[in-house]
Design a protein around this motif. Sequence first.
Motif, PDB file in Angstrom:
ATOM      1  N   ILE A 176       0.828  -1.204   0.000  1.00  8.01           N
ATOM      2  CA  ILE A 176       0.000   0.000   0.000  1.00  8.01           C
ATOM      3  C   ILE A 176       0.864   1.256   0.000  1.00  8.01           C
ATOM      4  N   LEU A 177       1.910   1.279   0.822  1.00  6.00           N
ATOM      5  CA  LEU A 177       2.773   2.455   0.872  1.00  6.00           C
ATOM      6  C   LEU A 177       3.533   2.639  -0.435  1.00  6.00           C
ATOM      7  N   SER A 178       3.979   1.547  -1.041  1.00  2.78           N
ATOM      8  CA  SER A 178       4.700   1.650  -2.305  1.00  2.78           C
ATOM      9  C   SER A 178       3.796   2.150  -3.423  1.00  2.78           C
ATOM     10  N   GLU A 179       2.513   1.769  -3.382  1.00  2.82           N
ATOM     11  CA  GLU A 179       1.585   2.269  -4.399  1.00  2.82           C
ATOM     12  C   GLU A 179       1.370   3.769  -4.231  1.00  2.82           C
ATOM     13  N   TYR A 180       1.256   4.187  -2.981  1.00  2.83           N
ATOM     14  CA  TYR A 180       1.145   5.620  -2.706  1.00  2.83           C
ATOM     15  C   TYR A 180       2.379   6.355  -3.235  1.00  2.83           C
ATOM     16  N   SER A 181       3.556   5.813  -2.965  1.00  4.75           N
ATOM     17  CA  SER A 181       4.809   6.427  -3.404  1.00  4.75           C
ATOM     18  C   SER A 181       4.877   6.535  -4.919  1.00  4.75           C
ATOM     19  N   ALA A 182       4.549   5.435  -5.607  1.00  3.44           N
ATOM     20  CA  ALA A 182       4.636   5.409  -7.062  1.00  3.44           C
ATOM     21  C   ALA A 182       3.666   6.399  -7.692  1.00  3.44           C
ATOM     22  N   CYS A 183       2.444   6.445  -7.182  1.00  2.26           N
ATOM     23  CA  CYS A 183       1.447   7.372  -7.729  1.00  2.26           C
ATOM     24  C   CYS A 183       1.831   8.821  -7.444  1.00  2.26           C
ATOM     25  N   ILE A 236      -7.391   3.724  -2.224  1.00  2.05           N
ATOM     26  CA  ILE A 236      -7.197   4.861  -1.321  1.00  2.05           C
ATOM     27  C   ILE A 236      -5.788   5.442  -1.495  1.00  2.05           C
ATOM     28  N   ALA A 237      -4.790   4.574  -1.559  1.00  2.00           N
ATOM     29  CA  ALA A 237      -3.404   5.030  -1.730  1.00  2.00           C
ATOM     30  C   ALA A 237      -3.248   5.821  -3.020  1.00  2.00           C
ATOM     31  N   THR A 238      -3.860   5.326  -4.092  1.00  6.07           N
ATOM     32  CA  THR A 238      -3.779   5.998  -5.388  1.00  6.07           C
ATOM     33  C   THR A 238      -4.394   7.386  -5.331  1.00  6.07           C
ATOM     34  N   ARG A 239      -5.617   7.453  -4.828  1.00 10.47           N
ATOM     35  CA  ARG A 239      -6.340   8.729  -4.803  1.00 10.47           C
ATOM     36  C   ARG A 239      -5.750   9.710  -3.793  1.00 10.47           C
ATOM     37  N   CYS A 240      -5.224   9.217  -2.684  1.00  8.92           N
ATOM     38  CA  CYS A 240      -4.560  10.091  -1.708  1.00  8.92           C
ATOM     39  C   CYS A 240      -3.290  10.691  -2.311  1.00  8.92           C
ATOM     40  N   ALA A 241      -2.538   9.874  -3.038  1.00  5.42           N
ATOM     41  CA  ALA A 241      -1.310  10.358  -3.671  1.00  5.42           C
ATOM     42  C   ALA A 241      -1.617  11.483  -4.650  1.00  5.42           C
ATOM     43  N   PHE A 242      -2.643  11.286  -5.473  1.00  2.00           N
ATOM     44  CA  PHE A 242      -3.015  12.320  -6.443  1.00  2.00           C
ATOM     45  C   PHE A 242      -3.450  13.602  -5.741  1.00  2.00           C
ATOM     46  N   ALA A 243      -4.241  13.447  -4.679  1.00  2.00           N
ATOM     47  CA  ALA A 243      -4.738  14.614  -3.939  1.00  2.00           C
ATOM     48  C   ALA A 243      -3.605  15.344  -3.225  1.00  2.00           C
ATOM     49  N   ASP A 244      -2.565  14.614  -2.822  1.00  2.00           N
ATOM     50  CA  ASP A 244      -1.436  15.243  -2.140  1.00  2.00           C
ATOM     51  C   ASP A 244      -0.523  15.993  -3.107  1.00  2.00           C
ATOM     52  N   VAL A 245      -0.699  15.750  -4.390  1.00  2.00           N
ATOM     53  CA  VAL A 245       0.046  16.487  -5.412  1.00  2.00           C
ATOM     54  C   VAL A 245      -0.778  17.649  -5.962  1.00  2.00           C
ATOM     55  N   SER A 246      -2.077  17.433  -6.113  1.00  2.00           N
ATOM     56  CA  SER A 246      -2.956  18.463  -6.674  1.00  2.00           C
ATOM     57  C   SER A 246      -4.280  18.532  -5.918  1.00  2.00           C
ATOM     58  N   GLU A 248      -6.923  19.708  -6.901  1.00  2.00           N
ATOM     59  CA  GLU A 248      -8.010  19.426  -7.834  1.00  2.00           C
ATOM     60  C   GLU A 248      -8.434  17.959  -7.789  1.00  2.00           C
ATOM     61  N   LYS A 249      -7.574  17.108  -7.248  1.00  2.00           N
ATOM     62  CA  LYS A 249      -7.854  15.672  -7.200  1.00  2.00           C
ATOM     63  C   LYS A 249      -8.469  15.238  -5.870  1.00  2.00           C
ATOM     64  N   GLU A 250      -8.775  16.202  -5.008  1.00  2.00           N
ATOM     65  CA  GLU A 250      -9.380  15.884  -3.708  1.00  2.00           C
ATOM     66  C   GLU A 250     -10.714  15.158  -3.871  1.00  2.00           C
ATOM     67  N   GLU A 251     -11.425  15.475  -4.931  1.00  2.00           N
ATOM     68  CA  GLU A 251     -12.741  14.869  -5.133  1.00  2.00           C
ATOM     69  C   GLU A 251     -12.671  13.356  -5.271  1.00  2.00           C
ATOM     70  N   GLY A 252     -11.489  12.847  -5.633  1.00  2.00           N
ATOM     71  CA  GLY A 252     -11.322  11.399  -5.744  1.00  2.00           C
ATOM     72  C   GLY A 252     -11.400  10.687  -4.414  1.00  2.00           C
ATOM     73  N   LEU A 253     -11.360  11.443  -3.308  1.00  2.00           N
ATOM     74  CA  LEU A 253     -11.431  10.864  -1.964  1.00  2.00           C
ATOM     75  C   LEU A 253     -12.851  10.850  -1.423  1.00  2.00           C
ATOM     76  N   TYR A 254     -13.754  11.532  -2.097  1.00  2.00           N
ATOM     77  CA  TYR A 254     -15.119  11.649  -1.585  1.00  2.00           C
ATOM     78  C   TYR A 254     -15.945  10.409  -1.919  1.00  2.00           C
ATOM     79  N   ILE A 255     -16.810  10.034  -0.995  1.00  2.00           N
ATOM     80  CA  ILE A 255     -17.748   8.947  -1.255  1.00  2.00           C
ATOM     81  C   ILE A 255     -19.157   9.435  -0.968  1.00  2.00           C
ATOM     82  N   SER A 256     -20.117   8.807  -1.587  1.00  2.00           N
ATOM     83  CA  SER A 256     -21.509   9.248  -1.500  1.00  2.00           C
ATOM     84  C   SER A 256     -22.039   9.168  -0.071  1.00  2.00           C
TER      85      SER A 256
END
Length: 309
Positions: A176-183, A236-246, A248-256
Amino acid sequence: MFFNLFRRKNNEEDTINMQEDVKQLRETTKTKVSSEIPFEDKIIYLLKGKEAAFPRGFEKEKYFTVAKEVYESSNAKDVINKVEITNLNGDAGHCLSKIKNNRLHITIRIDSFKLGIVSHSGFIDEYSDEKCNVFTNILAHELVHAEDDKRIVDTFGIEEYEKIRINTVACFGKVILSEYSACRKTALQYGDFESPENIEGVIVAYYWTLPNVSEKNLENRETKDFVYALRLNYAIATRCAFADVSQEKEEGLYISSNLKYHKEYTKYILSVRNLLRTNYEKQPLDEEEYQKLGQQIMSELATIYSMNN
């Protein structure tokens, strides 16, 4: 990806070319170690699991010239044995590691379809900058995984690396941590935010088949609980990584808000994000640290269900 222009291989001539190319490659590389082998000789095409010549019409020089720049910027060149282009049945890429002769050896695999090679039919799509960009982004992503593994070995040794791999919870934390790192690294360096990973999609997919999650089952790789935790936290790791860079990608963390356990899952996502951020800065981790990370992620997931039963 749309494939509009295709060309058919001449099977007989390609078979001859294949045999000559493979023979020449083996003669060139058989006496060299990984660090001495140039990128062009490491990258090969697999057809039905066997090494083959690249299909006729595939403009490998255009793809590999750009990819070589990404490869040369990596700190893992000395542990990369091969970069295999092959059919991955929908997956974009894999980073496969093994220990041989007390050394780390890594093979990177990239889906041939991403380069416009439709291996089962013998057709290829013409080169495009878009496909080349996708290819190099996948390569960069998998190289980060390779770098993560190499850092563990360089810092703690082969024995510690092997202990992490056979420890279910520690290995879970590492993946999980490596996926976060790579993304995070590829998004930051190459602006790559492309991923099919969807947090809510994973939760919904398991909603009817997994009504409860047990912490005991989470520690067993063979259970549906473990598979769910892995898939969910991969997303979660993927979407958190994107949101931590931009932002604009915070919406990827939201759930209904209509989702069962909406509040609990929202808190869980934020908690995992904090754990990943903190441990990202600490890398490389040893077995005990990966174990702690994996245990925290699993325990908090199990708590969502135990509190509501």
